[in-house]
Design a protein around this motif. Sequence first.
Motif, mmCIF file in Angstrom:
data_model
loop_
_atom_site.group_PDB
_atom_site.id
_atom_site.type_symbol
_atom_site.label_atom_id
_atom_site.label_comp_id
_atom_site.label_asym_id
_atom_site.label_seq_id
_atom_site.Cartn_x
_atom_site.Cartn_y
_atom_site.Cartn_z
ATOM 1 N N LYS A 9 16.418 49.261 27.682
ATOM 2 C CA LYS A 9 17.300 48.135 27.352
ATOM 3 C C LYS A 9 18.626 48.157 28.089
ATOM 4 C CE LYS A 9 19.356 47.940 23.389
ATOM 5 N NZ LYS A 9 19.640 47.933 21.933
ATOM 6 N N TRP A 10 18.968 49.270 28.753
ATOM 7 C CA TRP A 10 20.257 49.366 29.432
ATOM 8 C C TRP A 10 20.152 49.194 30.950
ATOM 9 C CZ3 TRP A 10 23.331 48.653 25.707
ATOM 10 C CH2 TRP A 10 23.044 49.174 24.436
ATOM 11 N N LYS A 11 18.973 48.846 31.448
ATOM 12 C CA LYS A 11 18.798 48.780 32.902
ATOM 13 C C LYS A 11 19.621 47.674 33.549
ATOM 14 C CE LYS A 11 14.704 45.803 32.712
ATOM 15 N NZ LYS A 11 13.285 45.687 33.087
ATOM 16 N N ASN A 12 20.057 46.696 32.756
ATOM 17 C CA ASN A 12 20.849 45.587 33.312
ATOM 18 C C ASN A 12 22.339 45.743 33.060
ATOM 19 O OD1 ASN A 12 18.477 44.275 34.156
ATOM 20 N ND2 ASN A 12 18.210 43.383 32.121
ATOM 21 N N VAL A 13 22.765 46.929 32.617
ATOM 22 C CA VAL A 13 24.165 47.161 32.255
ATOM 23 C C VAL A 13 24.819 48.114 33.246
ATOM 24 C CG1 VAL A 13 25.732 47.941 30.435
ATOM 25 C CG2 VAL A 13 23.549 46.868 29.827
ATOM 26 N N ALA A 14 26.075 47.813 33.602
ATOM 27 C CA ALA A 14 26.857 48.719 34.440
ATOM 28 C C ALA A 14 28.200 49.005 33.771
ATOM 29 C CB ALA A 14 27.091 48.134 35.824
ATOM 30 N N LEU A 15 28.587 50.255 33.801
ATOM 31 C CA LEU A 15 29.923 50.672 33.372
ATOM 32 C C LEU A 15 30.813 50.750 34.598
ATOM 33 C CD1 LEU A 15 31.830 51.908 31.128
ATOM 34 C CD2 LEU A 15 31.058 54.149 31.976
ATOM 35 N N LEU A 16 31.894 49.983 34.602
ATOM 36 C CA LEU A 16 32.874 50.039 35.677
ATOM 37 C C LEU A 16 34.047 50.900 35.227
ATOM 38 C CD1 LEU A 16 31.138 47.684 36.690
ATOM 39 C CD2 LEU A 16 33.240 46.486 37.322
ATOM 40 N N VAL A 17 34.327 51.951 35.974
ATOM 41 C CA VAL A 17 35.474 52.822 35.708
ATOM 42 C C VAL A 17 36.506 52.527 36.788
ATOM 43 C CG1 VAL A 17 36.248 55.188 35.365
ATOM 44 C CG2 VAL A 17 33.886 54.555 34.787
ATOM 45 N N ILE A 53 22.775 53.925 31.835
ATOM 46 C CA ILE A 53 23.596 52.801 32.301
ATOM 47 C C ILE A 53 24.131 53.120 33.696
ATOM 48 C CG2 ILE A 53 25.806 51.624 31.895
ATOM 49 C CD1 ILE A 53 25.229 51.922 28.873
ATOM 50 N N HIS A 54 24.094 52.138 34.589
ATOM 51 C CA HIS A 54 24.670 52.309 35.927
ATOM 52 C C HIS A 54 26.162 52.622 35.797
ATOM 53 C CE1 HIS A 54 21.265 50.413 38.208
ATOM 54 N NE2 HIS A 54 21.045 49.883 37.026
ATOM 55 N N ILE A 55 26.650 53.533 36.612
ATOM 56 C CA ILE A 55 28.077 53.857 36.617
ATOM 57 C C ILE A 55 28.644 53.521 37.986
ATOM 58 C CG2 ILE A 55 29.824 55.662 36.357
ATOM 59 C CD1 ILE A 55 27.834 57.105 34.509
ATOM 60 N N ARG A 109 42.717 45.566 46.411
ATOM 61 C CA ARG A 109 43.432 44.566 45.618
ATOM 62 C C ARG A 109 43.110 44.803 44.148
ATOM 63 N NH1 ARG A 109 45.677 44.182 49.702
ATOM 64 N NH2 ARG A 109 46.382 42.341 50.841
ATOM 65 N N PHE A 110 43.724 43.992 43.261
ATOM 66 C CA PHE A 110 43.519 44.176 41.825
ATOM 67 C C PHE A 110 42.053 44.026 41.440
ATOM 68 C CE2 PHE A 110 48.086 42.543 41.039
ATOM 69 C CZ PHE A 110 48.600 43.833 41.092
ATOM 70 N N SER A 111 41.449 42.911 41.786
ATOM 71 C CA SER A 111 40.075 42.660 41.360
ATOM 72 C C SER A 111 39.081 43.499 42.158
ATOM 73 C CB SER A 111 39.714 41.180 41.529
ATOM 74 O OG SER A 111 38.337 40.978 41.233
ATOM 75 N N ALA A 112 38.137 44.088 41.431
ATOM 76 C CA ALA A 112 37.082 44.853 42.089
ATOM 77 C C ALA A 112 36.131 43.958 42.877
ATOM 78 C CB ALA A 112 36.296 45.647 41.047
ATOM 79 N N GLY A 126 20.103 44.122 39.693
ATOM 80 C CA GLY A 126 19.694 43.492 38.449
ATOM 81 C C GLY A 126 20.704 43.577 37.317
ATOM 82 N N ILE A 127 21.960 43.809 37.655
ATOM 83 C CA ILE A 127 22.993 43.957 36.624
ATOM 84 C C ILE A 127 23.457 42.582 36.154
ATOM 85 C CG2 ILE A 127 25.288 44.847 36.074
ATOM 86 C CD1 ILE A 127 23.133 47.003 36.569
ATOM 87 N N THR A 128 23.385 42.374 34.846
ATOM 88 C CA THR A 128 23.867 41.123 34.242
ATOM 89 C C THR A 128 25.018 41.348 33.274
ATOM 90 O OG1 THR A 128 22.245 41.327 32.445
ATOM 91 C CG2 THR A 128 21.580 40.066 34.397
ATOM 92 N N ASP A 129 25.169 42.579 32.797
ATOM 93 C CA ASP A 129 26.171 42.899 31.781
ATOM 94 C C ASP A 129 27.115 43.982 32.294
ATOM 95 O OD1 ASP A 129 24.486 41.242 30.393
ATOM 96 O OD2 ASP A 129 23.898 42.724 28.889
ATOM 97 N N LEU A 130 28.400 43.808 32.031
ATOM 98 C CA LEU A 130 29.400 44.765 32.490
ATOM 99 C C LEU A 130 30.204 45.314 31.325
ATOM 100 C CD1 LEU A 130 30.836 42.843 35.595
ATOM 101 C CD2 LEU A 130 28.985 44.539 35.548
ATOM 102 N N VAL A 131 30.499 46.600 31.408
ATOM 103 C CA VAL A 131 31.393 47.266 30.463
ATOM 104 C C VAL A 131 32.542 47.852 31.283
ATOM 105 C CG1 VAL A 131 31.614 49.063 28.704
ATOM 106 C CG2 VAL A 131 29.434 47.828 28.977
#
Length: 200
Positions: A9-17, A53-55, A109-112, A126-131
């Motif tokens: 269920k987490w294959k479409n989620v990425a954590l942005l640090v 989750i993708h990091i 710049r500010f935005s990634a 395939g990432i649709t959701d971001l944390v």
Amino acid sequence: MALEDGGGKWKNVALLVIDMQKDFISGSVKVKGGEAIVPNVIKAVQVARKCGIHIVWVVRENDPLGRDVELFRRHFYDKTNMASKGSVGAELVDGLIIEENDYKLVKTRFSAFLNTHLHSYLHTNGITDLVITGVQTPNCIRQTVFDAVSLDYKHVSVITDATAAATSDVHTANIFDMKNIGVVTPTLEEWCQSTEQYIS
């Protein structure tokens, strides 16, 4: 059950640090609230790894002479090389380590998303959701989040106690603005519980 392979269920989620680098946390241009969130960012990464989750490590690395930095920040380079490529200040803070399956993205710049290939990378994986975690809330966090919403990512979350600004008032005001555009704003504990992989 941990999802070590990034599936389920987490294959479409990425954590942005974002910008958890020595200059911004404890160095020449430190964000006052930055040091306090380091343990929470570490924990968020641990949970993300356990869930598969993708990091994505989003870091600023500017030219040592400041030739690619924003005009309003160029005065920093009279005194210090803010997060310049190859410098100690550009390194991640202690406790945060980029591992083999993680992805590192460099921005100036500010935005990634601005003038980077982040959207292409996320889309092709395939990432649709971001944390979102990191510093600082009114600048790099906010602009990345607003761009993510504009680019129609399905779910965008900002972990409120794994992000920080110079003051709690500034942080709270920006969290409020992001919440008003549909961004989910859990605490770290709430987010960990939502993954069903809470690490005590």
